[in-house]
Scaffold this active site. Sequence first.
Site, PDB file in Angstrom:
ATOM      1  NE  ARG A  23      -3.441  -0.312   2.776  1.00 46.46           N
ATOM      2  CZ  ARG A  23      -4.837   0.385   2.333  1.00 46.46           C
ATOM      3  NH1 ARG A  23      -5.342  -0.228   1.262  1.00 46.46           N
ATOM      4  NH2 ARG A  23      -5.220   1.572   2.842  1.00 46.46           N
ATOM      5  CG  ASP A 149      -5.283  10.629   8.562  1.00 45.49           C
ATOM      6  OD1 ASP A 149      -6.169  11.519   8.062  1.00 45.49           O
ATOM      7  OD2 ASP A 149      -5.749   9.348   8.325  1.00 45.49           O
ATOM      8  CE1 TYR A 162      -5.191   6.357  11.645  1.00 49.68           C
ATOM      9  CE2 TYR A 162      -6.798   8.196  11.181  1.00 49.68           C
ATOM     10  CZ  TYR A 162      -5.549   7.248  10.667  1.00 49.68           C
ATOM     11  OH  TYR A 162      -4.961   7.489   9.643  1.00 49.68           O
TER      12      TYR A 162
HETATM   13  N1  LIG Z   1      -4.699   5.148   3.047  1.00 52.57           N
HETATM   14  C1  LIG Z   1      -5.121   6.480   3.110  1.00 52.57           C
HETATM   15  O1  LIG Z   1      -5.675   7.079   2.205  1.00 52.57           O
HETATM   16  C2  LIG Z   1      -4.553   7.434   4.258  1.00 52.57           C
HETATM   17  C3  LIG Z   1      -4.971   8.413   4.469  1.00 52.57           C
HETATM   18  C4  LIG Z   1      -4.583   9.176   5.723  1.00 52.57           C
HETATM   19  C5  LIG Z   1      -3.385   8.760   6.350  1.00 52.57           C
HETATM   20  N2  LIG Z   1      -2.699   7.540   6.061  1.00 52.57           N
HETATM   21  C6  LIG Z   1      -1.549   7.339   6.755  1.00 52.57           C
HETATM   22  O2  LIG Z   1      -0.603   6.796   5.685  1.00 52.57           O
HETATM   23  C7  LIG Z   1       0.176   5.719   6.397  1.00 52.57           C
HETATM   24  C8  LIG Z   1      -0.109   4.414   5.368  1.00 52.57           C
HETATM   25  O3  LIG Z   1      -1.415   4.264   4.998  1.00 52.57           O
HETATM   26  P1  LIG Z   1      -1.831   2.618   4.562  1.00 52.57           P
HETATM   27  O4  LIG Z   1      -3.408   3.014   4.272  1.00 52.57           O
HETATM   28  O5  LIG Z   1      -1.019   2.290   3.709  1.00 52.57           O
HETATM   29  O6  LIG Z   1      -1.620   1.866   5.883  1.00 52.57           O
HETATM   30  P2  LIG Z   1      -2.124   0.436   6.442  1.00 52.57           P
HETATM   31  O7  LIG Z   1      -2.547  -0.135   5.100  1.00 52.57           O
HETATM   32  O8  LIG Z   1      -3.526   0.777   7.205  1.00 52.57           O
HETATM   33  O9  LIG Z   1      -1.027   0.016   7.352  1.00 52.57           O
HETATM   34  C9  LIG Z   1       0.187  -0.005   6.962  1.00 52.57           C
HETATM   35  C10 LIG Z   1       1.013  -0.975   7.856  1.00 52.57           C
HETATM   36  O10 LIG Z   1       1.213  -0.831   9.198  1.00 52.57           O
HETATM   37  C11 LIG Z   1       1.543  -2.196   9.604  1.00 52.57           C
HETATM   38  N3  LIG Z   1       1.177  -2.230  11.001  1.00 52.57           N
HETATM   39  C12 LIG Z   1       0.171  -1.982  11.478  1.00 52.57           C
HETATM   40  N4  LIG Z   1       0.207  -2.099  12.912  1.00 52.57           N
HETATM   41  C13 LIG Z   1       1.613  -2.640  13.171  1.00 52.57           C
HETATM   42  C14 LIG Z   1       2.136  -2.818  14.380  1.00 52.57           C
HETATM   43  N5  LIG Z   1       1.682  -3.165  15.523  1.00 52.57           N
HETATM   44  N6  LIG Z   1       3.512  -3.497  14.121  1.00 52.57           N
HETATM   45  C15 LIG Z   1       3.955  -3.382  12.909  1.00 52.57           C
HETATM   46  N7  LIG Z   1       3.330  -3.147  11.923  1.00 52.57           N
HETATM   47  C16 LIG Z   1       2.225  -2.672  11.948  1.00 52.57           C
HETATM   48  C17 LIG Z   1       0.919  -3.118   8.675  1.00 52.57           C
HETATM   49  O11 LIG Z   1       2.002  -4.180   8.229  1.00 52.57           O
HETATM   50  P3  LIG Z   1       1.766  -5.705   7.877  1.00 52.57           P
HETATM   51  O12 LIG Z   1       1.009  -5.554   6.647  1.00 52.57           O
HETATM   52  O13 LIG Z   1       3.029  -6.332   7.347  1.00 52.57           O
HETATM   53  O14 LIG Z   1       1.105  -6.499   9.036  1.00 52.57           O
HETATM   54  C18 LIG Z   1       0.254  -2.510   7.389  1.00 52.57           C
HETATM   55  O15 LIG Z   1       0.623  -3.103   6.358  1.00 52.57           O
HETATM   56  C19 LIG Z   1      -0.537   5.550   7.607  1.00 52.57           C
HETATM   57  O16 LIG Z   1       0.072   6.007   8.788  1.00 52.57           O
HETATM   58  C20 LIG Z   1      -1.944   6.095   7.600  1.00 52.57           C
HETATM   59  O17 LIG Z   1      -2.418   6.284   8.770  1.00 52.57           O
HETATM   60  C21 LIG Z   1      -3.186   6.714   4.972  1.00 52.57           C
END
Ligand SMILES: NC(=O)c1ccc[n+]([C@@H]2O[C@H](COP(=O)([O-])OP(=O)(O)OC[C@H]3O[C@@H](n4cnc5c(N)ncnc54)[C@H](OP(=O)(O)O)[C@@H]3O)[C@@H](O)[C@H]2O)c1
Length: 251
Positions: A23, A149, A162
């Site tokens: 992602r 975020d 969150y």
């Molecule tokens: N997606 C969006 O539109 C969006 C919007 C606003 C902010 N963000 C921020 O951008 C960042 C990336 O977003 P995303 O949607 O790609 O994130 P995500 O898929 O929700 O999570 C990213 C990774 O975090 C890891 N993770 C979660 N808990 C963990 C733990 N306890 N120990 C180790 N690893 C852990 C997981 O790894 P594994 O898969 O290896 O378990 C997961 O693949 C995040 O910080 C999110 O809050 C995203």
Amino acid sequence: MAGTHESSSLLDRVVLITGGARRVGAEIARTLHAAGAKVLIHYRSSAGAAALLAEEFNRIRVRSAAIHAADLLSAEAPDQLVAAALAQFGRLDILINNASTFYPTPVGRITAAQWDDLMGSNLKAPLFLAQAAAHSLARQQGLIINIIDIHGLRPLKGYPLYSAAKAGLAMLTRSLARELGPDIRVNGIAPGPVLWAENGMDEDLKREIIGKTALKRGGDPADIGRTALFLARDAPYITGQIIAVDGGRSI
Ligand SMILES: NC(=O)c1ccc[n+]([C@@H]2O[C@H](COP(=O)([O-])OP(=O)(O)OC[C@H]3O[C@@H](n4cnc5c(N)ncnc54)[C@H](OP(=O)(O)O)[C@@H]3O)[C@@H](O)[C@H]2O)c1
């Protein structure tokens, strides 16, 4: 003014990115790797995706990527991750705190376990990783990028824990910029909707979120990758800042 720094390439700079297997994290890793960096990809459960991504990078440049598993809720993880980066690549230049958990926590039903999980992944781990990495980063005039975020600045309805954890990470970003300067820059990126969560989000909420962007569309993980590259390569006088990459959602 002292030193107008030229834009420098990331050639052989070493990046440690948490949650980098898939992602948004994988896209940030790809962008920085394409700019010349070596990458330690941290993951927790996505072992297959992490291995494939490292293979992809190592095909492009030998020994330019490695992977390391850790649950960031464990107290040992920060030191182990930094040690792994140093063992693999001999230095550490850039720490990217990207890993996160994200799910609703309606008030009245919030549990202590949810507190530990959401605060642990989004706030506690970035702090302790920064602390564990500080010595190595300082030696390289390094950089920390916290992926925050826009809902760390304004709450997302239904997600109070969150939102609070990301608000903490926003303050930590500014605070660490003060604490770790002049040797380490600390910045944040606050994404808007760039990739919907996999654990399901209400369709009405999705429409409402997009409707509130000025650009009337969702973004792309590449938007976050490009912003990380800007902070890493082209922004030597920027620290303590949080850049919203949100299509104008937060205006
Ligand atoms: N997606 C969006 O539109 C969006 C919007 C606003 C902010 N963000 C921020 O951008 C960042 C990336 O977003 P995303 O949607 O790609 O994130 P995500 O898929 O929700 O999570 C990213 C990774 O975090 C890891 N993770 C979660 N808990 C963990 C733990 N306890 N120990 C180790 N690893 C852990 C997981 O790894 P594994 O898969 O290896 O378990 C997961 O693949 C995040 O910080 C999110 O809050 C995203």
